[in-house]
Design an enzyme around this catalytic site. Sequence first.
Site, PDB file in Angstrom:
ATOM      1  N   GLU A 127       0.829  -1.194   0.000  1.00  0.00           N
ATOM      2  CA  GLU A 127       0.000   0.000   0.000  1.00  0.00           C
ATOM      3  C   GLU A 127       0.872   1.256   0.000  1.00  0.00           C
ATOM      4  OE1 GLU A 127      -4.201  -1.393   1.928  1.00  0.00           O
ATOM      5  OE2 GLU A 127      -2.729  -0.579   3.334  1.00  0.00           O
ATOM      6  N   CYS A 385      -1.850   6.937   9.853  1.00  0.00           N
ATOM      7  CA  CYS A 385      -0.608   6.420  10.424  1.00  0.00           C
ATOM      8  C   CYS A 385      -0.861   5.141  11.216  1.00  0.00           C
ATOM      9  CB  CYS A 385       0.002   7.485  11.334  1.00  0.00           C
ATOM     10  SG  CYS A 385       1.557   6.993  12.084  1.00  0.00           S
TER      11      CYS A 385
END
Length: 414
Positions: A127, A385
């Site tokens: 990703e 995150c």
Amino acid sequence: MAISYNHSMSACQKIKTDQAMVRDRLKQSQSLIGLSHDEMVQALRSIGVPEHQTRMRVRQLWHWFYVRGVSSFDEMFNISKPMREMLKDNFSIAYPEIVEEQISKDGTYKWLLRFPARGAGKPVEIETVYIPGEGRGTLCVSSQVGCTLTCSFCYTGTQKLVRNLTAEEILLQLLFARNRLGDFPGKDKPDHSSLSEERRKITNIVMMGMGEPLYNFEAVKKALLIASDGDGLSLSKRRITLSTSGVVPEIIRAGEEIGVMLAVSLHAVCDSLRDVLVPINKKYPLSMLMEACRNYPGLSNAKRITFEYVMLKDVNDSLDDAKKLIKLLKGIPAKINLIPFNPWPGSHYECSDWEQIERFADVINRAGYASPIRMPRGRDILAACGNLKSTSERLRKSERLQLESMMGDDLSSI
């Protein structure tokens, strides 16, 4: 509402067959992406390019790959057709396949990309995330498929390491994203994009995607040196940040041999807690980590180290923790990024209350350190995150519903 495009499901059977044939050929041919100048010279010599032409051909190829962003030898119009045919017969420009593209309601992009096997077993998926901002755009790049570090608050750490990415695969994340966003000369931006036409879309790279970059040192070094090469992609090293969880032996080496900005995933101010949150601390405790940071080459107020600190409710967010953090970083030119914890299915932590995060930041600010609170981006598409995880381990429907329930209140306030 987040937008999702599943490219592999929408392709017709003929295109799938053609792609499979191309992938089979690419497995057998060497890619020129990710080679240094000298390696590219050797590659051209090996197929019979005349010695007196090799340096010129490398300059041409470098320009087409990294300035123009082409993905086919046929587009290189200043190279003779016989030479283009020779290049096509022996080499490849193998951009990754888009498995899925997701666009957050805040404008963040997340791509699930599939790279061909190239003799490394089955194809792998990673990703990559693009975060647009005011006057800048940041690409979050992966260095490994999965991760070995098992940080207890990080979703990526729940996916076992499959393998390191090559320099080619690291660079191709940047090349792909710039192409996809219309960030190369003459390239169109996506129809659904709201990005400005007036500036470069990707201004910054952060090695904060999947994996620990310093456990894949040579490939990361090679990719970042090519990305910062003045004759190609030409990204300033001040705009490239390498993030580590604390692989102490490689930190000084990274400063000497790569020379980019450094970020450290800190998250705790004592060894007993950091051993739990970031288990690599058992091997390289805080005393060793801080010593390496103090000796990072080029460290100055103009080249500060960024310390990442995830805010976990009743775990590491007390005002006493803030004071200990100031003491720990004494003498290090630093910025402290405070990161509200991003929930994921199965996690046992909660995000600190917003008021507590602000109080924590205020203590640090009064001590003279910048301590911005990182606003979560791409939460609705698991691009925030600590949320990256390749979809070879996709969320089950029940997990996705659980995630949406966990994030509902938080998302409404962003």
